[in-house]
Design a protein around this motif. Structure first.
Motif, PDB file in Angstrom:
ATOM      1  N   ARG A   1       0.687  -1.214   0.113  1.00  0.00           N
ATOM      2  CA  ARG A   1      -0.045  -0.015   0.034  1.00  0.00           C
ATOM      3  C   ARG A   1       0.898   1.104   0.191  1.00  0.00           C
ATOM      4  O   ARG A   1       0.446   2.375  -0.032  1.00  0.00           O
ATOM      5  CB  ARG A   1      -0.953   0.064   1.186  1.00  0.00           C
ATOM      6  N   ALA A   2       2.033   1.215  -0.053  1.00  0.00           N
ATOM      7  CA  ALA A   2       3.023   2.177   0.088  1.00  0.00           C
ATOM      8  C   ALA A   2       3.988   2.035  -1.261  1.00  0.00           C
ATOM      9  O   ALA A   2       4.875   1.587  -1.207  1.00  0.00           O
ATOM     10  CB  ALA A   2       4.096   2.288   1.258  1.00  0.00           C
ATOM     11  N   GLY A   3       3.351   2.288  -2.492  1.00  0.00           N
ATOM     12  CA  GLY A   3       4.039   2.172  -3.768  1.00  0.00           C
ATOM     13  C   GLY A   3       3.912   0.638  -3.942  1.00  0.00           C
ATOM     14  O   GLY A   3       3.111  -0.277  -3.669  1.00  0.00           O
ATOM     15  N   ARG A   4       4.978   0.070  -4.148  1.00  0.00           N
ATOM     16  CA  ARG A   4       5.348  -1.500  -4.166  1.00  0.00           C
ATOM     17  C   ARG A   4       5.967  -2.101  -2.928  1.00  0.00           C
ATOM     18  O   ARG A   4       6.295  -3.286  -2.915  1.00  0.00           O
ATOM     19  CB  ARG A   4       6.167  -1.794  -5.157  1.00  0.00           C
ATOM     20  N   VAL A   5       5.778  -1.265  -1.751  1.00  0.00           N
ATOM     21  CA  VAL A   5       6.385  -1.670  -0.607  1.00  0.00           C
ATOM     22  C   VAL A   5       5.238  -2.108   0.402  1.00  0.00           C
ATOM     23  O   VAL A   5       4.319  -1.451   0.538  1.00  0.00           O
ATOM     24  CB  VAL A   5       7.455  -0.628   0.129  1.00  0.00           C
TER      25      VAL A   5
ATOM     26  N   PRO B   1      14.503  -3.603   5.917  1.00  0.00           N
ATOM     27  CA  PRO B   1      15.237  -2.686   7.110  1.00  0.00           C
ATOM     28  C   PRO B   1      13.937  -2.374   7.932  1.00  0.00           C
ATOM     29  O   PRO B   1      13.057  -2.588   7.760  1.00  0.00           O
ATOM     30  CB  PRO B   1      15.228  -1.282   6.232  1.00  0.00           C
ATOM     31  N   LEU B   2      14.609  -2.007   9.227  1.00  0.00           N
ATOM     32  CA  LEU B   2      13.788  -1.703  10.189  1.00  0.00           C
ATOM     33  C   LEU B   2      13.875  -0.202  10.914  1.00  0.00           C
ATOM     34  O   LEU B   2      15.199   0.402  10.678  1.00  0.00           O
ATOM     35  CB  LEU B   2      14.189  -2.580  11.541  1.00  0.00           C
ATOM     36  N   LEU B   3      12.676   0.575  10.671  1.00  0.00           N
ATOM     37  CA  LEU B   3      12.935   2.169  11.198  1.00  0.00           C
ATOM     38  C   LEU B   3      12.315   2.253  12.540  1.00  0.00           C
ATOM     39  O   LEU B   3      11.160   1.891  12.665  1.00  0.00           O
ATOM     40  CB  LEU B   3      12.188   2.950  10.229  1.00  0.00           C
ATOM     41  N   HIS B   4      12.867   2.756  13.498  1.00  0.00           N
ATOM     42  CA  HIS B   4      12.575   2.954  15.040  1.00  0.00           C
ATOM     43  C   HIS B   4      12.049   4.236  15.068  1.00  0.00           C
ATOM     44  O   HIS B   4      12.725   5.154  14.970  1.00  0.00           O
ATOM     45  CB  HIS B   4      13.655   2.661  16.012  1.00  0.00           C
TER      46      HIS B   4
ATOM     47  N   PRO C   1       7.176   9.113   0.561  1.00  0.00           N
ATOM     48  CA  PRO C   1       8.075   8.764  -0.406  1.00  0.00           C
ATOM     49  C   PRO C   1       8.072   7.434  -1.028  1.00  0.00           C
ATOM     50  O   PRO C   1       8.073   7.239  -2.334  1.00  0.00           O
ATOM     51  CB  PRO C   1       9.455   9.188   0.341  1.00  0.00           C
ATOM     52  N   LEU C   2       7.880   6.503  -0.311  1.00  0.00           N
ATOM     53  CA  LEU C   2       7.725   5.080  -0.669  1.00  0.00           C
ATOM     54  C   LEU C   2       6.467   4.992  -1.712  1.00  0.00           C
ATOM     55  O   LEU C   2       6.506   4.268  -2.722  1.00  0.00           O
ATOM     56  CB  LEU C   2       7.220   4.127   0.572  1.00  0.00           C
ATOM     57  N   ALA C   3       5.425   5.674  -1.270  1.00  0.00           N
ATOM     58  CA  ALA C   3       4.117   5.803  -2.041  1.00  0.00           C
ATOM     59  C   ALA C   3       4.653   6.286  -3.477  1.00  0.00           C
ATOM     60  O   ALA C   3       4.149   5.912  -4.686  1.00  0.00           O
ATOM     61  CB  ALA C   3       3.183   6.444  -1.563  1.00  0.00           C
ATOM     62  N   ARG C   4       5.590   7.089  -3.716  1.00  0.00           N
ATOM     63  CA  ARG C   4       6.084   7.831  -4.915  1.00  0.00           C
ATOM     64  C   ARG C   4       7.276   7.012  -5.645  1.00  0.00           C
ATOM     65  O   ARG C   4       7.760   7.314  -6.557  1.00  0.00           O
ATOM     66  CB  ARG C   4       6.465   9.076  -4.641  1.00  0.00           C
ATOM     67  N   GLY C   5       7.569   5.678  -4.705  1.00  0.00           N
ATOM     68  CA  GLY C   5       8.622   4.919  -5.538  1.00  0.00           C
ATOM     69  C   GLY C   5       9.831   5.346  -5.018  1.00  0.00           C
ATOM     70  O   GLY C   5      11.130   4.744  -5.384  1.00  0.00           O
ATOM     71  N   ALA C   6      10.117   6.376  -4.013  1.00  0.00           N
ATOM     72  CA  ALA C   6      11.487   6.787  -3.647  1.00  0.00           C
ATOM     73  C   ALA C   6      11.796   5.959  -2.055  1.00  0.00           C
ATOM     74  O   ALA C   6      10.786   5.784  -1.504  1.00  0.00           O
ATOM     75  CB  ALA C   6      11.454   8.300  -3.206  1.00  0.00           C
ATOM     76  N   ASP C   7      13.023   6.174  -1.785  1.00  0.00           N
ATOM     77  CA  ASP C   7      13.295   5.622  -0.626  1.00  0.00           C
ATOM     78  C   ASP C   7      12.902   6.638   0.587  1.00  0.00           C
ATOM     79  O   ASP C   7      13.026   7.983   0.343  1.00  0.00           O
ATOM     80  CB  ASP C   7      14.577   5.229  -0.542  1.00  0.00           C
TER      81      ASP C   7
ATOM     82  N   VAL D   1      14.792   0.808   0.559  1.00  0.00           N
ATOM     83  CA  VAL D   1      13.743  -0.226   0.824  1.00  0.00           C
ATOM     84  C   VAL D   1      13.524  -0.913  -0.395  1.00  0.00           C
ATOM     85  O   VAL D   1      13.311  -0.143  -1.638  1.00  0.00           O
ATOM     86  CB  VAL D   1      12.601   0.415   1.300  1.00  0.00           C
ATOM     87  N   ARG D   2      13.448  -2.109  -0.357  1.00  0.00           N
ATOM     88  CA  ARG D   2      12.927  -3.003  -1.702  1.00  0.00           C
ATOM     89  C   ARG D   2      12.043  -4.020  -1.143  1.00  0.00           C
ATOM     90  O   ARG D   2      12.598  -4.928  -0.296  1.00  0.00           O
ATOM     91  CB  ARG D   2      14.286  -3.742  -2.233  1.00  0.00           C
ATOM     92  N   GLY D   3      10.871  -4.101  -1.134  1.00  0.00           N
ATOM     93  CA  GLY D   3       9.794  -4.825  -1.171  1.00  0.00           C
ATOM     94  C   GLY D   3       9.200  -4.714   0.310  1.00  0.00           C
ATOM     95  O   GLY D   3       7.785  -4.664   0.272  1.00  0.00           O
TER      96      GLY D   3
END
Length: 190
Positions: free
Chosen positions: A27-31, A58-61, A86-92, A113-115
């Motif tokens: 739901r966040a682009g392809r992620v 990855p893990l973001l706290h 950014p993820l929704a736009r395809g960016a990191d 982030v990939r996936g």
């Protein structure tokens, strides 16, 4: 969809949590983003680390993003702006870590982030963030156990003067956003 309840005492719980994440739509682009939410001392950080390791992602706290001890509500728009949009736009995600000693945000960082991505912390299951989440996990533990864990934290002395203030923020946040009711995964960490 039925809620998946997992006991963290079972050795296969991380694999099953990752399988649930991978069944959910991105739901966040392809992620596929998994938010790991729950009260202080529930064990979010430890459990999120295990899921991220299992997923190889990855893990973001959110501890890195809260703008100080009164920053629970303020972190939600930061997560949306710096991570999820950014993820929704395809960016990191591009974010700034909060320097707790200086009381200010530091330099910009990028998380490739990939996936899949795991985000953890109180606030990660906010209503404004849920449209971007593939899955929301609620970590639960009895209050007495949470208290003992908080007392044993590496930063317990620094946290102690702010513990009641943070608990009030949690109460307000959970009353407003009700993430437990929206969780597709319950992690019983008692």
């Amino acid at each position: 969809m039925p809620v998946l309840t997992l006991s963290t005492a079972a050795p296969d719980w991380p694999r099953r949590a990752v399988a649930a994440l991978r069944r959910a739509p991105a739901r966040a682009g392809r992620v596929r983003v998994l938010a790991v939410e729950g009260r202080s001392g529930a064990g979010k950080t430890t459990l999120a680390r295990r899921v991220a390791e299992e997923a190889g992602c990855p893990l973001l706290h959110l501890d890195d993003l809260y703008p100080g001890w009164s920053g629970l509500a303020a972190v939600v728009p930061l997560v949306r702006e710096w991570v999820l949009e950014p993820l929704a736009r395809g960016a990191d995600p591009r974010w700034r870590a909060y320097d707790w000693a200086r009381g200010a945000f530091g330099e910009w960082r990028t998380t490739p982030v990939r996936g899949e991505l795991v985000i953890e912390g109180c606030g990660s299951g906010a209503a404004q963030l849920r449209p971007y989440l593939a899955e929301l996990a609620w970590v639960q533990a009895p209050p007495a156990l949470r208290g003992r864990r908080l007392d044993a934290r590496w930063d317990a002395a620094a946290y102690a003067p702010h513990r009641q203030e943070w608990a009030r923020q949690e109460d307000a946040f959970y009353a407003a956003h009700r993430p437990r009711e929206h969780a597709g995964i319950i992690l019983d960490n008692g």
